[in-house]
Design an enzyme around this catalytic site. Structure first.
Site, PDB file in Angstrom:
ATOM      1  N   ASP A 181       0.768  -1.270   0.170  1.00 30.52           N
ATOM      2  CA  ASP A 181       0.044  -0.108  -0.039  1.00 30.52           C
ATOM      3  C   ASP A 181       0.886   1.208   0.154  1.00 30.52           C
ATOM      4  OD1 ASP A 181      -2.486  -1.363   0.141  1.00 30.52           O
ATOM      5  OD2 ASP A 181      -2.746  -1.210   2.007  1.00 30.52           O
TER       6      ASP A 181
ATOM      7  N   LYS B 277      -3.942   3.060  -2.247  1.00 31.04           N
ATOM      8  CA  LYS B 277      -4.996   4.134  -2.719  1.00 31.04           C
ATOM      9  C   LYS B 277      -4.935   5.424  -1.661  1.00 31.04           C
ATOM     10  CE  LYS B 277      -8.087   0.293  -1.953  1.00 31.04           C
ATOM     11  NZ  LYS B 277      -8.697  -0.635  -0.616  1.00 31.04           N
TER      12      LYS B 277
ATOM     13  N   MET C  72      -8.818   8.051  10.257  1.00 28.89           N
ATOM     14  CA  MET C  72      -9.686   8.697   8.968  1.00 28.89           C
ATOM     15  C   MET C  72     -10.628   9.608   9.501  1.00 28.89           C
ATOM     16  SD  MET C  72      -9.936   5.105   6.868  1.00 28.89           S
ATOM     17  CE  MET C  72     -10.372   4.243   8.347  1.00 28.89           C
TER      18      MET C  72
HETATM   19  C1  LIG Z   1      -7.248   2.726   6.209  1.00 26.86           C
HETATM   20  S1  LIG Z   1      -6.604   3.241   7.940  1.00 26.86           S
HETATM   21  C2  LIG Z   1      -5.356   2.094   8.033  1.00 26.86           C
HETATM   22  C3  LIG Z   1      -4.918   1.725   9.614  1.00 26.86           C
HETATM   23  C4  LIG Z   1      -4.044   0.630   9.645  1.00 26.86           C
HETATM   24  N1  LIG Z   1      -4.666  -0.566   9.448  1.00 26.86           N
HETATM   25  C5  LIG Z   1      -3.551   0.698  11.155  1.00 26.86           C
HETATM   26  O1  LIG Z   1      -3.745  -0.147  11.734  1.00 26.86           O
HETATM   27  O2  LIG Z   1      -2.942   1.559  11.791  1.00 26.86           O
HETATM   28  C6  LIG Z   1      -5.573   4.696   7.598  1.00 26.86           C
HETATM   29  C7  LIG Z   1      -5.779   5.665   8.759  1.00 26.86           C
HETATM   30  O3  LIG Z   1      -5.034   5.208   9.896  1.00 26.86           O
HETATM   31  C8  LIG Z   1      -4.452   6.286  10.404  1.00 26.86           C
HETATM   32  N2  LIG Z   1      -3.091   6.500  10.408  1.00 26.86           N
HETATM   33  C9  LIG Z   1      -2.295   5.235  10.058  1.00 26.86           C
HETATM   34  N3  LIG Z   1      -0.974   5.541  10.003  1.00 26.86           N
HETATM   35  C10 LIG Z   1      -0.941   6.668  10.627  1.00 26.86           C
HETATM   36  C11 LIG Z   1       0.221   7.602  10.898  1.00 26.86           C
HETATM   37  N4  LIG Z   1       1.304   7.143  10.613  1.00 26.86           N
HETATM   38  N5  LIG Z   1      -0.165   8.762  11.269  1.00 26.86           N
HETATM   39  C12 LIG Z   1      -1.233   9.175  11.568  1.00 26.86           C
HETATM   40  N6  LIG Z   1      -2.323   8.520  11.180  1.00 26.86           N
HETATM   41  C13 LIG Z   1      -2.099   7.364  10.761  1.00 26.86           C
HETATM   42  C14 LIG Z   1      -5.222   7.620   9.801  1.00 26.86           C
HETATM   43  O4  LIG Z   1      -6.115   8.048  10.469  1.00 26.86           O
HETATM   44  C15 LIG Z   1      -5.279   7.053   8.435  1.00 26.86           C
HETATM   45  O5  LIG Z   1      -6.145   7.570   7.801  1.00 26.86           O
END
Ligand SMILES: C[S@@+](CC[C@H](N)C(=O)[O-])C[C@H]1O[C@@H](n2cnc3c(N)ncnc32)[C@H](O)[C@@H]1O
Length: 258
Positions: free
Chosen positions: A36, A58, A173
């Protein structure tokens, strides 16, 4: 006995050093790695010299592949006998659509192994020194998505039962729907001065964060122009962070916390 297999792995928030040893091993042995957005080069460098890399990421409004295409790709490579690794940010089963991919593949007779990753909530909370639960302050933690299935900003129905002062809320998100979520949480009884933080690109060198009381967080986010990926943490535990601003520490709210 399963004939084919696919491994769903997480690479830990956005910091490659937060990957598990198990994830490193499967990446090193993969024939094909589907990955991803925001996977760092040092993770991609782990693959063997003959392995193939395929980007299927995406971004808001642009999907390099539809979810159905990703399913079909995983299936066709796994059926061809390749060791397929589907690498996702954070934990593949936390807002990562890992469950959907697993379900699809298992129904086609493909064995799926899942390797957990460090979800953004854990990675970022640790980085900021925020205990997601804390005796006497937060007795539970809840992960919410701010994104509606339709992709719009329709009401977040969870707000009513999520407005619990003893629960830490972690919103994934949630940038665009925060104004509405914050209003609803306050309407349902969450104190407007509940400590909160929004963290953009947490656990990376580009990390930016803004601390505020719940009532002010959405405005402050706009002011400093945070963009995705941003994680929001709301709850009394946020004030335990050593980064919680001194001016806010003096607010009467903290007296209640002790
Ligand atoms: C589709 S979700 C995926 C989450 C992922 N599977 C996890 O366990 O962290 C994506 C969202 O996770 C959050 N996110 C993931 N990594 C991040 C980071 N390094 N900093 C801030 N938010 C993060 C944000 O809210 C982002 O919009």
């Amino acid at each position: 006995m399963w004939a084919w297999q696919c491994v769903l792995g997480g690479y830990g928030a956005r910091d490659s050093e937060l990957m598990t040893l198990k994830a490193v091993k499967v990446i090193q042995n993969a024939d094909l790695l589907l990955y991803d957005r925001l996977v760092s080069n040092d993770v991609l460098d782990l693959v063997g010299p003959d392995a193939k890399l395929l980007y299927v990421g995406k971004t808001a409004g642009y999907h390099s592949r539809t979810q159905e295409e990703i399913h079909e790709l995983l299936l066709s490579f796994a059926e061809a006998g390749a060791t397929v690794v589907r690498l996702k940010g954070g934990d593949p089963l936390v807002f990562g659509r890992g469950g959907e991919e697993m379900d699809f593949l298992q129904r086609q007779g493909i064995q799926v192994k899942v390797i957990p990753g460090i979800t953004a909530a854990s990675g970022i909370a640790a980085e900021l020194g925020i205990p997601l639960t804390h005796r006497g302050i937060a007795n539970s933690v809840r992960f919410l998505t701010g994104h509606s299935r339709k992709g719009g900003t329709d009401p977040l129905f969870v707000a009513e039962n999520a407005a619990d002062p003893d629960t830490t809320l972690v919103v994934y998100m949630g940038l665009s729907t925060l104004p509405s979520l914050a209003q609803k949480l306050m309407h349902h009884g969450l104190p407007s001065n509940t400590p909160a933080v929004a963290v953009e690109r947490g656990t990376t060198p580009q990390e930016r964060m803004v601390f505020a009381e719940l009532k002010d967080l959405a405005d402050k986010i706009v002011l400093v122009e945070l963009v995705s990926p941003t994680l929001i943490i709301i709850g009394k535990v946020v004030a335990l962070s050593p980064f919680w601003p001194q001016t806010l520490k003096e607010a009467s709210f903290l007296v209640e916390v002790k």
